[in-house]
Each structure stands twice: as C-alpha cells, then as structure tokens.
Design an enzyme around this catalytic site. Structure first.
Site, PDB file in Angstrom:
ATOM      1  N   GLU A  40       0.862  -1.182   0.000  1.00 38.56           N
ATOM      2  CA  GLU A  40       0.000   0.000   0.000  1.00 38.56           C
ATOM      3  C   GLU A  40       0.900   1.235   0.000  1.00 38.56           C
ATOM      4  OE1 GLU A  40      -2.791   0.362   3.301  1.00 38.56           O
ATOM      5  OE2 GLU A  40      -2.816   2.534   3.028  1.00 38.56           O
ATOM      6  N   ARG A  44       0.675  10.354   0.028  1.00 40.82           N
ATOM      7  CA  ARG A  44       0.993  11.421   0.990  1.00 40.82           C
ATOM      8  C   ARG A  44       2.195  12.240   0.575  1.00 40.82           C
ATOM      9  NH1 ARG A  44       0.215   8.152   6.743  1.00 40.82           N
ATOM     10  NH2 ARG A  44      -1.617   7.030   6.028  1.00 40.82           N
ATOM     11  N   THR A  68      -4.332   6.093   1.496  1.00 41.15           N
ATOM     12  CA  THR A  68      -4.715   7.491   1.753  1.00 41.15           C
ATOM     13  C   THR A  68      -5.528   8.060   0.583  1.00 41.15           C
ATOM     14  OG1 THR A  68      -2.552   7.627   2.883  1.00 41.15           O
ATOM     15  CG2 THR A  68      -3.891   9.607   2.865  1.00 41.15           C
ATOM     16  N   LYS A 128     -11.076  -1.953   6.266  1.00 40.83           N
ATOM     17  CA  LYS A 128      -9.940  -1.589   7.110  1.00 40.83           C
ATOM     18  C   LYS A 128     -10.515  -1.059   8.432  1.00 40.83           C
ATOM     19  CE  LYS A 128      -6.545   2.182   7.059  1.00 40.83           C
ATOM     20  NZ  LYS A 128      -5.470   2.819   6.281  1.00 40.83           N
TER      21      LYS A 128
HETATM   22  C1  3PG Z   1      -1.174   5.118   8.622  1.00 41.38           C
HETATM   23  O1  3PG Z   1      -2.182   5.738   8.412  1.00 41.38           O
HETATM   24  O2  3PG Z   1      -0.053   5.632   8.527  1.00 41.38           O
HETATM   25  C2  3PG Z   1      -1.336   3.683   8.896  1.00 41.38           C
HETATM   26  O3  3PG Z   1      -2.485   3.455   9.609  1.00 41.38           O
HETATM   27  C3  3PG Z   1      -0.159   3.079   9.556  1.00 41.38           C
HETATM   28  O4  3PG Z   1      -0.191   3.297  10.892  1.00 41.38           O
HETATM   29  P1  3PG Z   1       1.048   2.854  11.757  1.00 41.38           P
HETATM   30  O5  3PG Z   1       2.187   3.779  11.397  1.00 41.38           O
HETATM   31  O6  3PG Z   1       0.594   3.050  13.178  1.00 41.38           O
HETATM   32  O7  3PG Z   1       1.359   1.420  11.435  1.00 41.38           O
END
Ligand code: 3PG
Length: 207
Positions: A40, A44, A68, A128
């Site tokens: 994934e 960002r 995202t 999710k």
């Molecule tokens: C995120 O949005 O960055 C993911 O949910 C990952 O979260 P984490 O860094 O706590 O694994």
C-alpha cells in the site's frame, strides 16, 4: 482482482510513505524478497504516483495499491498509475461509487458500527479498521464480530510486529496493516537488507 484475495498473500500489508522516487523500486524489491507482495503506497507525498508506476513496471511480483485515497480524484489518479486496489482512511459513498465505476477494489476505513453499516450497504464487507489501536483495538473488533459476523477486517494503525499476532488470532481479522516494515531511518540509509528482514519476519507471523 477480488479484494479479499489481498489477504491471501500474507498476514501483513505494509503502509508505505515514499519521499524519494529513487527509493521506490529497491524498497519494493526488498519487501518482495522478504515475501511481502501486497504494497500500500500512500498518496501522501508528491512522488507517490510516480513511485506506484515505477514499482508496477519494475517489480512485477508486487501487487501495488494506493493508500490514503481521500477523494474521487485520488481514486482516478491511482487507477491511472496502475494501482490494483485502493485503501481509504474512511468511507464515503462517492469514493465507493468511483471505485466501483473504475473497477478498482476498495478497502475502506471504518471505526464505528455505523460506518460498517454504510460500507455494507454499498456491498463492501472487507474493511480496514482504522485507526485500529486508537479506535478500540482488539476489544472493539471482538465487539463488532457479534452484529457483523460476515465482515472481515484489516486492522491498521498502531499495530506492531509484537501485537499483530493478537489481531490475527481474531476470527474477523485476516490481515493487518502497518508501517513498521519500512522504518524511515532504514529507507533514508538505503538499508534494503533490513527491510527484507522485517518483511520476512512479518510474512511468517501467525496467530
Ligand atoms: C497510517 O495511516 O499511517 C497507517 O495506519 C499506519 O499506521 P502505523 O504507522 O501506526 O502502522
């Protein structure tokens, strides 16, 4: 691709933030070498779309998805970049419709029973659970299993290699998401060997 197939490639989907285009292919190759194929890549950073396209072209074993995804346009550009699935932090009907129209499997984020019902109403039952730890963690997933026994979750947010097995032991969890496979310092240093080791460790996690 049927979305639930994502859960058949291993117990962890790495949530990846890439700042430098040149890191994309070696990072993806390092993960694949460690047995982690479903990636994934979050939308960002300015280079995210180019990274998705580069990985898709150079690492054919990787199954690249966009993370995202917050807007309809995000879904469209991810599809155009060759992504095979999309992950959104929350759910809106508009994103659901856009992904359906594109034929882009969507793993939408939910954190409450109402959000589960909204996603279910649009035909989605692999969801999710985000942000997993902050939104109630294992206790919340157990509570959701009662009214939603047919819903499968990918908890993401605050999960570690130590806590993942406890999530994976739940009957309504098939796979976890997390960013721990690509620590920023390892990426910054180009330490792909460490990322392969983290991937290997994650790929053999079991409940
Ligand atoms: C995120 O949005 O960055 C993911 O949910 C990952 O979260 P984490 O860094 O706590 O694994």
């Amino acid at each position: 691709m049927n979305l639930i197939q994502l859960a058949s490639h291993g117990p962890v989907i790495p949530v990846i933030v890439i700042h430098r285009l040149e890191d994309a292919v070696p990072m993806a190759q390092a993960l694949v070498d460690g047995g982690v194929r479903v990636l994934e890549i979050t939308l960002r950073t300015p280079v995210a779309l180019k990274c998705m396209a580069a990985i898709t072209a150079a690492v054919p074993q990787a199954i690249v998805g966009a993370g995202t995804v917050r807007t309809v346009n995000d879904a469209k550009v991810a599809f155009d970049a060759g992504c095979r699935f999309a992950v959104s932090p929350g759910y809106t009907e508009a994103i659901g419709r856009a992904c359906r129209d594109l034929g882009l499997p969507l793993l939408p984020g939910v954190a409450t029973a109402s959000e589960v019902m909204a996603a279910n109403a649009d035909g989605l039952n692999f969801l999710k659970f985000f942000p997993a730890t902050a939104a109630g963690g294992i206790a919340m997933l157990k509570a959701l299993h009662g009214p939603f026994p047919d819903v499968v979750f990918c908890p993401t947010g605050g999960i570690t290699v130590q806590t993942a097995p406890q999530f994976l032991a739940l009957p309504n969890v098939k796979v976890c998401g997390g960013s721990w496979l690509t620590p920023p310092d390892a990426v910054e240093a180009g330490d792909w060997k460490r990322i392969t080791e983290l991937a290997r460790e994650a790929s053999i996690l079991f409940a």
